[in-house]
Design an enzyme around this catalytic site. Structure first.
Site, PDB file in Angstrom:
ATOM      1  N   HIS A 176       0.827  -1.223   0.000  1.00  0.00           N
ATOM      2  CA  HIS A 176       0.000   0.000   0.000  1.00  0.00           C
ATOM      3  C   HIS A 176       0.852   1.259   0.000  1.00  0.00           C
ATOM      4  O   HIS A 176       0.443   2.303   0.502  1.00  0.00           O
ATOM      5  CB  HIS A 176      -0.949   0.049   1.215  1.00  0.00           C
ATOM      6  CG  HIS A 176      -1.755  -1.186   1.400  1.00  0.00           C
ATOM      7  ND1 HIS A 176      -3.028  -1.335   0.908  1.00  0.00           N
ATOM      8  CD2 HIS A 176      -1.451  -2.360   2.018  1.00  0.00           C
ATOM      9  CE1 HIS A 176      -3.484  -2.544   1.212  1.00  0.00           C
ATOM     10  NE2 HIS A 176      -2.540  -3.187   1.883  1.00  0.00           N
ATOM     11  N   SER A 217      16.507  21.368 -15.662  1.00  0.00           N
ATOM     12  CA  SER A 217      15.322  22.168 -15.944  1.00  0.00           C
ATOM     13  C   SER A 217      15.746  23.446 -16.656  1.00  0.00           C
ATOM     14  O   SER A 217      16.826  23.981 -16.392  1.00  0.00           O
ATOM     15  CB  SER A 217      14.628  22.509 -14.626  1.00  0.00           C
ATOM     16  OG  SER A 217      13.852  23.672 -14.772  1.00  0.00           O
ATOM     17  N   LYS A 246      17.549  21.600 -10.487  1.00  0.00           N
ATOM     18  CA  LYS A 246      16.835  20.353 -10.791  1.00  0.00           C
ATOM     19  C   LYS A 246      17.685  19.299 -11.497  1.00  0.00           C
ATOM     20  O   LYS A 246      18.534  19.605 -12.312  1.00  0.00           O
ATOM     21  CB  LYS A 246      15.610  20.649 -11.675  1.00  0.00           C
ATOM     22  CG  LYS A 246      14.491  21.402 -10.974  1.00  0.00           C
ATOM     23  CD  LYS A 246      13.782  20.581  -9.906  1.00  0.00           C
ATOM     24  CE  LYS A 246      12.961  19.449 -10.463  1.00  0.00           C
ATOM     25  NZ  LYS A 246      11.702  19.869 -11.017  1.00  0.00           N
ATOM     26  N   GLU A 292      10.930   8.439 -16.465  1.00  0.00           N
ATOM     27  CA  GLU A 292       9.561   8.913 -16.710  1.00  0.00           C
ATOM     28  C   GLU A 292       9.061   8.497 -18.087  1.00  0.00           C
ATOM     29  O   GLU A 292       7.911   8.089 -18.264  1.00  0.00           O
ATOM     30  CB  GLU A 292       9.504  10.440 -16.603  1.00  0.00           C
ATOM     31  CG  GLU A 292       9.682  10.963 -15.188  1.00  0.00           C
ATOM     32  CD  GLU A 292       9.856  12.472 -15.185  1.00  0.00           C
ATOM     33  OE1 GLU A 292       8.871  13.172 -14.974  1.00  0.00           O
ATOM     34  OE2 GLU A 292      10.988  12.937 -15.434  1.00  0.00           O
TER      35      GLU A 292
END
Ligand code: ARG
Length: 457
Positions: A156, A277, A283, A290
């Site tokens: 979970h 970024s 970043k 992804e």
């Protein structure tokens, strides 16, 4: 340009029809297989005396020249010639005249395209199987290198019980090994020769299908000519196996995304596999992981496209089936690229073992071990669960960890708790105790790894 099928027509094909029906813009990728299939077919026609042997030789020679023309980028594919089959046949006739027109004897584009797609998928499936083996090897090497590192296992998305990092990584190796089996199984049904089915009915000419199968390394020849030209199950199986594989890849990708966050800090992704970024200078984004997750969508989409395309099609060949190629090509590209990226990225990942171990021990992760301790003291599991739950509640209220409680405190919850309680509260003890087959103890995971390596070959 004169069309090969123009005999019964008096009018010209309109431009929009050419644009609408062409497939050469994408099926040119099948050129090698189309020529390979044609050479085998020509050999058979010559051997059987269906065409003169010297014509067969001439055809084979010209096809070999076309092969090297295409290879060297010296071939102009033409949209007026519709597809790869017509483009190559037209080039052949241009090279050797009427003799070239003998190649299409006892053949139709319907069995030809089925052959090309099978030859193509056979090669690509084998390549994917090789990549899956490499990926499993990579995971095994990382598991072996981190054989005793402990991490939190989750259910979970909540910390559940301590597990070995190697155990967690081998879970993915198991998935990829099943993927490999699925592709291997799929290969059995890809590797059947449809050529010789002709348009749908077979032929009156004395062809030798077994000979063609032997030349092209097929395991068997198709039984039913109507089925052979209308069947795309093999491509659907390939797309289903690819979809399940992408689902697995997207799961590992998701973990890499999560683990590389500041919040988790389990891993550091290599610079080479992250991007910055354009606005936020600090970043470091996990774009590759992804996109692995994201590209899964197009593979599922391809499976849905082909399922929908085939649904309700009457027998035998229908032009709709030309739409089978782009989803298959896109899937092959996506799967291979994704596997290659992961194979290269995984060994470069740095695991933060201190952080992994710390989080593995927090959040009462050894509570189940405490309950199992009580079971060993002859308390029924349900009661043991209740007692342990109360101990956890007590710890939360008093801001303590299970390891901080004194024996006197423990005894308040059950008189059966003794000094040996200290044998089950650390993450190491917890992991060591999971000695059941397939469990997370160091020795069991080492055994699993050994069995896996043997099987993965
Ligand atoms: N380009 C076609 C395809 O991909 C080849 C088969 C065409 N057959 C036909 N009879 N029109 O399916």
């Amino acid at each position: 340009m004169k069309k090969a099928w123009s005999g019964r027509f008096t009018g010209k094909t309109s431009k929009i029809v050419e644009q609408y029906t062409e497939s050469i813009s994408f099926d040119q990728r099948l050129w090698k297989y189309d020529i390979e299939g044609s050479i085998a077919h020509a050999k058979m026609l010559g051997k059987q005396g269906i065409i003169p042997k010297k014509d067969a030789d001439k055809i084979i020679g010209a096809l070999t020249d076309i092969y090297s023309d295409i290879e060297k980028g010296r071939f102009r594919f033409s949209i007026e010639l519709e597809d790869i089959h017509m483009n190559i046949e037209a080039a052949l006739i241009k090279k050797i005249g009427d003799i070239g027109g003998r190649l299409h004897t006892a053949r139709s584009r319907n069995d030809q395209v089925a052959l090309d797609l099978r030859l193509y998928l056979r090669a690509e499936t084998k390549e994917i199987i090789g990549l899956l083996k490499k990926l499993a090897d990579t995971l095994c090497a990382i598991a072996a290198k981190n054989s005793e590192a402990i991490m939190p296992g989750y259910t979970h998305m909540q910390r559940a019980q301590p597990v070995l990092l190697s155990h967690h990584l081998l879970a993915y190796a198991q998935m990829f090994s099943r993927d490999r089996e699925r592709f291997e199984d799929c290969l059995k049904r890809i590797n059947i020769l449809p050529l010789g089915s002709c348009a749908l009915a077979g032929t009156s000419l004395p062809i030798d299908r077994d000979y063609v199968a032997k030349l092209l390394n097929f395991d068997a020849i198709s039984e039913n000519s109507i089925d052979a030209v209308s069947d795309r199950d093999f491509a659907l199986e390939f797309l289903s196996a690819s979809s399940i594989l992408m689902m697995h890849l997207s799961r590992i990708a998701e973990e890499l995304v999560l683990w590389s966050t500041e919040e988790f800090s389990f891993i550091e992704l290599p610079d080479a596999f992250t991007t910055g970024s354009s606005i936020m200078p600090q970043k470091k984004n996990p774009d590759v992981a992804e996109l692995m997750r994201g590209k899964t969508g197009r593979v599922y989409g391809s499976l849905m496209s082909l399922l929908t395309l085939m649904k309700g099609l009457p027998l035998a060949y229908n032009r709709d089936m030309q739409e089978d190629k782009e989803p298959v090509f896109d899937t092959v590209d996506t799967v291979k690229l994704t596997l290659n990226a992961l194979i290269q990225m995984l060994p470069e990942i740095k695991f933060n073992s201190t952080r992994l171990k710390y989080t593995a021990g927090a959040a009462f992760s050894t509570a189940t071990d405490l309950a199992e301790y009580l079971v060993r003291k002859d308390i029924p599991f349900r009661t043991a669960h209740e007692i342990t739950g109360k101990i956890v509640r007590y710890c939360i209220d008093n801001k303590k960890d299970l390891k901080d409680l004194s024996l006197a405190e423990y005894k308040k919850f059950s008189a059966k708790i003794g000094k040996d309680i200290n044998s089950c509260l650390t993450t190491e003890q917890s992991v060591r105790s999971k000695n059941s087959f397939g469990g997370t103890s160091v020795s069991k995971v080492k055994e699993q790894l050994a069995r896996f390596k043997k099987k993965n070959g």
